[in-house]
Design an enzyme around this catalytic site. Structure first.
Site, mmCIF file in Angstrom:
data_model
loop_
_atom_site.group_PDB
_atom_site.id
_atom_site.type_symbol
_atom_site.label_atom_id
_atom_site.label_comp_id
_atom_site.label_asym_id
_atom_site.label_seq_id
_atom_site.Cartn_x
_atom_site.Cartn_y
_atom_site.Cartn_z
ATOM 1 N N TYR A 1 0.852 -1.195 0.000
ATOM 2 C CA TYR A 1 0.000 0.000 0.000
ATOM 3 C C TYR A 1 0.878 1.232 0.000
ATOM 4 O O TYR A 1 1.802 1.351 0.807
ATOM 5 C CB TYR A 1 -0.900 -0.013 1.242
ATOM 6 N N ASP B 1 9.403 3.022 -0.686
ATOM 7 C CA ASP B 1 8.395 3.642 0.157
ATOM 8 C C ASP B 1 8.738 3.324 1.611
ATOM 9 O O ASP B 1 8.432 2.255 2.115
ATOM 10 C CB ASP B 1 7.010 3.105 -0.214
ATOM 11 N N LYS C 1 5.148 9.497 8.813
ATOM 12 C CA LYS C 1 4.974 8.930 10.142
ATOM 13 C C LYS C 1 6.008 9.447 11.144
ATOM 14 O O LYS C 1 5.844 10.504 11.728
ATOM 15 C CB LYS C 1 4.954 7.396 10.060
#
Length: 425
Positions: free
Chosen positions: A141, A236, A264
């Site tokens: 994702y 990623d 994050k």
């Protein structure tokens, strides 16, 4: 007010009562707790119940919730301004720090989310190569940009619909999907379509179909094939950045991508993302180059302050060694308790990320993830929740340990697991 009351109110004005699908508890059933405060390794819900938190706001809280140094930095920044929409010294400091800590970064553009970062990286890769095709891996994702919601993980996988309505077929046709860890598929695709591929994007450690580690040679193959055919390799690291090592997964595995996306941890719990990498690619971004990207709140001073304070803490000597040891103790303890109970179960970790699976061995692919007993996980989740342990409400999400977790939290968690495994036999 009680959790159920709040949930009923929320559903009147918010679709499904949540502002992100993964919060909805639809995968596991029941009513989601509505949280009021957090400290260290713990959360408190609207009913005053305390939980040991293994979600960490889906990864950012690596130093624990409301760490005094982070809170102080946020308060000081907020006292000066909530937003400028103009350059600040702090965002320069964050960019400099990221380039120093992450091996492949030569330049960085700050954004406000991981989705923005990956969306920008894809556009940059296409602008740099003048090619259209993007390669991703099933179950990975990369945010909810149209081109990347093709056989995705995270919430899309949880709800059994790994692609999204509203994504035009023509957009999806430019995204090719391979099996995670399949070096043969990568090589065959580049043999036939290499001159058309703008970029390969991958989670170096998959965390959105639960935790799946890269097989030996997989990341190396991506690097070599991208180099050989002139494609851009995008790692990623929105999830793995400052989670699996100080320099991210690329430092741990010795892989140098062309572009990296971050999020994050670099915001310390506030909304920050970043895309960075090779100077010649990054100089294609506006206003230097023709690839347009903009964001009104990019580099927000309060979020940047939280990120800088967090990144200062993770550089302390022994930080990652201790964090990894605590995570390993959790994983090994869970496996031992499952074995005592006679439950088919496995677990693994890397850095402060971990995965739990109701299958005999950890999965190495999306197909193996799907072989796990999801219904048994759902029962286990609720047994743990009832005993004050908060895990991700999905069998397809990684878990996270923070520096605030210690032997007391691990011991309490394993005690809860002992009873939970006995209940789901």
């Amino acid at each position: 007010m009680k959790n159920q009351d709040l949930f009923e109110r929320a559903q009147q004005r918010i679709p499904a009562g949540v502002n992100s699908p993964v919060r909805a508890f639809r995968a596991v059933g029941g009513t989601p707790p509505f949280f009021e405060r957090a400290s260290g390794a713990h959360l408190w819900d609207a009913e005053g119940r305390r939980y040991i938190d293994y979600l960490g706001s889906w990864g950012p809280m690596v130093v624990g919730h409301t760490h005094p140094a982070v809170v102080e930095a946020v308060q000081e920044a907020a006292s000066r301004a909530l937003s400028f929409g103009a350059p600040t010294e702090a965002e320069v400091e964050l960019a400099e720090l990221l380039c120093r800590l992450v091996p492949s970064l030569e330049m960085v553009r700050l954004v406000s989310s991981g989705t923005e970062a990956t969306m920008t990286a894809i556009r940059l890769a296409r602008g740099f190569t003048a090619r259209s095709l993007i390669v991703k891996f099933e179950g990975c994702y990369h945010g909810h940009a149209d081109a990347l919601l093709v056989k995705a993980g995270s919430g899309a996988l949880t709800f059994g619909n790994p692609s999204s309505a509203g994504v035009p077929a023509d957009t999806a046709s430019h995204t090719l999907v391979l099996d995670f860890n399949s070096t043969d598929q990568v090589k065959r695709l580049f043999e036939t379509r290499g001159r058309d591929i703008a970029a390969v994007i991958v989670e170096p450690v998959a965390g959105n179909m639960n935790l799946v580690l890269p097989a030996a040679g997989f990341l190396e193959t991506l690097r070599s094939e991208c180099t050989r055919h002139g494609a851009v390799l995008i790692l990623d690291e929105v999830m793995t950045g400052f989670r699996v090592a100080l320099g991210g997964a690329q430092a741990r595995f010795g892989i140098r991508p062309d572009l990296t996306t971050l999020g994050k941890v670099i915001g310390g719990g506030l909304p920050v993302g970043a895309v960075g990498g090779r100077r010649e690619i990054m100089e294609k971004i506006a206003p230097l180059g023709p690839v347009y990207q903009a964001g009104t709140l990019s580099g927000n001073p309060v979020a940047v302050a939280a990120g800088l304070a967090t990144l200062k803490l993770v550089q302390q000597p022994g930080f990652y060694e201790k964090l990894e040891a605590v995570t390993r103790a959790l994983v090994e303890g869970l496996q031992a308790e499952a074995k005592k109970a006679g439950v088919a179960f496995s677990a693994q970790s890397i850095g402060s990320m971990f995965g739990v699976y109701f299958r005999a061995s950890p999965p190495a692919s999306f197909a193996e993830v799907m072989q796990a007993d999801r219904e048994r996980f759902n029962r286990f989740f609720h047994e743990m929740l009832n005993r004050g342990v908060y895990l991700a409400p999905s069998a397809y999400e990684a878990g996270f340990v923070s520096a605030a977790h210690g032997s007391a939290e691990i011991e309490q968690t394993l005690g809860a697991a002992r009873a939970a495994f006995a209940s789901v036999k």
